[in-house]
Enzyme design. Sequence first.
Site, PDB file in Angstrom:
ATOM      1  NE  ARG A 103      -2.208   1.338   3.674  1.00 33.22           N
ATOM      2  CZ  ARG A 103      -2.860   1.547   4.820  1.00 33.22           C
ATOM      3  NH1 ARG A 103      -4.182   1.511   4.835  1.00 33.22           N
ATOM      4  NH2 ARG A 103      -2.210   1.756   5.932  1.00 33.22           N
ATOM      5  CB  THR A 107      -2.035   7.183  -3.314  1.00 36.49           C
ATOM      6  OG1 THR A 107      -1.466   5.858  -3.403  1.00 36.49           O
ATOM      7  CG2 THR A 107      -1.085   8.174  -3.981  1.00 36.49           C
ATOM      8  CG  ASP A 203       2.868  -3.079   9.934  1.00 33.63           C
ATOM      9  OD1 ASP A 203       3.183  -4.276   9.702  1.00 33.63           O
ATOM     10  OD2 ASP A 203       2.829  -2.207   9.048  1.00 33.63           O
ATOM     11  CG  ASP A 206       6.415  -3.473  11.032  1.00 31.22           C
ATOM     12  OD1 ASP A 206       6.944  -3.991  10.028  1.00 31.22           O
ATOM     13  OD2 ASP A 206       6.209  -2.253  11.154  1.00 31.22           O
TER      14      ASP A 206
END
Length: 212
Positions: A103, A107, A203, A206
């Site tokens: 991603r 944007t 995340d 992560d």
Amino acid sequence: MQTLAVDHPLVAHKLTTLRDIRTDSPTFRRLTDELVTLLAYEATRDVRVAEATVQTPLVPAQGVQLASPKPLVVPILRAGLGMLDGMTRLLPTAEVGFLGMVRDEGTLQAETYATRLPDDLSGRQCYVLDPMLATGGTLAAAIRLLFDRGADDVTAICLLAAPEGLKQVEQTFADDAAPVRVVTAAIDSHLNEQGFIEPGLGDAGDRLYGVV
């Protein structure tokens, strides 16, 4: 589109530990594996089967076996890899394809950087593994790619989903005849300004593999 938030105390228990910032990566990976197996049980209720006859030690017995073509499991790299073992534990005969998507944080649009999938998915049921359904852009792009290659049934398995992401996926495939399902452990409150799920769990990539 059908959405199922699995309501089960074991699912809720494992998800709570995944959310905890104190949970280390080894524990996070193990719990993700266990949680995905529970979600996969619900996600495969509509897996296609064919009638079969087997010989028991006493008499023949009627039953079912997974139909051909085999289901295709597609983890979205990299975080989806942490869900693969939990899924294939229930579907050991399924084939596995890989889809690398990232991603753009500016944007919030998904970009594909790697694919390892059959060119022809005609008549295939596909199971997409993506831990976090946030904006919905990545998952929608992945499902569209599978449909473009001929898949006629896609189920996404996510640890968490945001209402915004579910709405995006539903709108994207509102005019498609092929069924789309999302199975998740929970639907959280909202996305923050950075496009992350809140309360969420951080995340997923992560926390599974460390910051790289």
